[in-house]
Design an enzyme around this catalytic site. Sequence first.
Site, short mmCIF file in Angstrom:
data_model
loop_
_atom_site.label_atom_id
_atom_site.label_comp_id
_atom_site.label_asym_id
_atom_site.label_seq_id
_atom_site.Cartn_x
_atom_site.Cartn_y
_atom_site.Cartn_z
N TYR A 135 -16.69 -62.38 -4.68
CA TYR A 135 -16.41 -63.22 -3.78
C TYR A 135 -16.41 -64.71 -3.71
O TYR A 135 -15.62 -65.51 -3.43
CB TYR A 135 -16.87 -62.81 -2.47
N LYS A 190 -21.65 -50.24 -10.58
CA LYS A 190 -20.92 -49.56 -11.51
C LYS A 190 -21.49 -50.17 -12.94
O LYS A 190 -20.71 -50.67 -13.75
CB LYS A 190 -19.54 -50.46 -11.10
N ASP A 222 -18.07 -45.25 -7.28
CA ASP A 222 -16.77 -44.36 -7.09
C ASP A 222 -17.69 -42.90 -6.26
O ASP A 222 -17.04 -42.48 -5.65
CB ASP A 222 -16.19 -43.97 -8.50
N ASP A 246 -18.10 -54.25 0.93
CA ASP A 246 -17.23 -54.59 1.95
C ASP A 246 -16.20 -53.11 2.06
O ASP A 246 -16.05 -52.75 3.18
CB ASP A 246 -16.13 -55.76 1.29
N ASP A 250 -16.38 -50.05 5.48
CA ASP A 250 -15.31 -49.61 6.10
C ASP A 250 -15.29 -48.17 6.18
O ASP A 250 -14.97 -47.38 7.36
CB ASP A 250 -14.12 -50.20 5.56
C1 IPM Z 1 -15.67 -57.86 6.27
C2 IPM Z 1 -14.44 -58.54 5.95
C3 IPM Z 1 -14.47 -60.09 5.49
C4 IPM Z 1 -14.91 -59.74 4.11
C5 IPM Z 1 -13.18 -60.80 5.24
C6 IPM Z 1 -12.38 -61.29 6.63
C7 IPM Z 1 -13.26 -62.17 4.60
O1 IPM Z 1 -13.69 -57.70 5.44
O2 IPM Z 1 -16.49 -58.83 6.75
O3 IPM Z 1 -15.99 -57.06 5.90
O4 IPM Z 1 -14.08 -59.31 3.00
O5 IPM Z 1 -16.10 -59.90 3.80
MG MG Z 2 -14.41 -55.95 5.15
#
Ligand code: IPM
Ligand code: MG
Length: 356
Positions: A135, A190, A222, A246, A250
């Site tokens: 990042y 990884k 993975d 990240d 999710d």
């Molecule tokens: C998160 C989001 C952010 C990230 C984006 C909006 C920059 O997806 O907080 O997970 O990738 O960190």
């Molecule tokens: Mg995210």
Amino acid sequence: MKIAVLPGDGIGTEIVAEAVKVLKVLDLDLTLETALVGGAAFEAHGHPLPESTLKLAMDSDAVLFGAVGDWKYDTLDRPLRPEQAILGLRKNMGLFANFRPAICYKQLTDASSLKPELVAGLDILIIRELTGDIYFGQPRGRRIATDGHFPGSEEAFDTMRYSRPEIERIAHVAFQAAQKRSKRVTSVDKANVLETFQLWKDVLTEIGLQYPDVALDHMYVDNAAMQLVKAPKKFDVVVTGNMFGDILSDAAAMLTGSIGMLPSASLNAKNQGLYEPSHGSAPDIAGKGVANPLATILSAAMMLRFSLNQPEAAARIEAAVDAVLSQGLRTPDIYSAGTTKVGTSEMGDAVVKALA
Ligand code: IPM
Ligand code: MG
């Protein structure tokens, strides 16, 4: 106690309004100051993270953040895109430790896309390093390739990197969090392919020796993605880098039924923190009054616990959220037959009422 309130874009303004409602009835000595961030700040000031907003955040004990982003900004130069606001806040405030709990509420077991028995009682904590990795690594960019492989063709590149101290400090955070839970840490890397994550794995192993009471295991990312949907309850504390965190957070969020339920905390070394729902600005449902405010309300609870030293108030909010779920109230994202569908502000009002 000063809180910077940064609602941002899309559903951000709607959900933050509900969290503010909840904070205001708690009878605590809180000063709330609101500022623009993301696309909203770009429209008003030409920049997603204006100096004044950054200063307000840095001078506050905590930041309550909504969400930023909208597809209409996707063609702007990268430094002007709404996402740069959250990345800039993380970097400038040094918010390196991101806590993303994934808890499956018993009332919502059926809302998960996984079989109920796989997720019932799920309670995992993903700790994502937030200010390093690909990042923020330099150099990055886009150029006409000159290496001869594809003469004249365009290429883009980002740099994945971690320094030893960056890994050490997030390792300590993870082991200490595990000491307060079931004393297990899974470090996700990884290392079979990437040098960056071989260093990660080596440092995790070393720091682990200082925590003999915590069991550490290592897993490739993975495989971790597969295990998360196969047997999520095998995890307790998961620690990983910025990019893998990240993605995995999710996936973990969806196990719980809805990303609309999950709060997050991003802390720096001074326990100053930014608190935001794990979900984004959801432009597709913005302004309709249907977004789930519970992730943001639960983020406010995390803020009270981690940065403002008000654990009782935090527990009251969490109990109130549990109560409204038990009453059967559901925003559309967690609705199932036999429950009562409500909108964003009705949900916020219900939490306020449950607090009383
Ligand atoms: C998160 C989001 C952010 C990230 C984006 C909006 C920059 O997806 O907080 O997970 O990738 O960190
Ligand atoms: Mg995210």
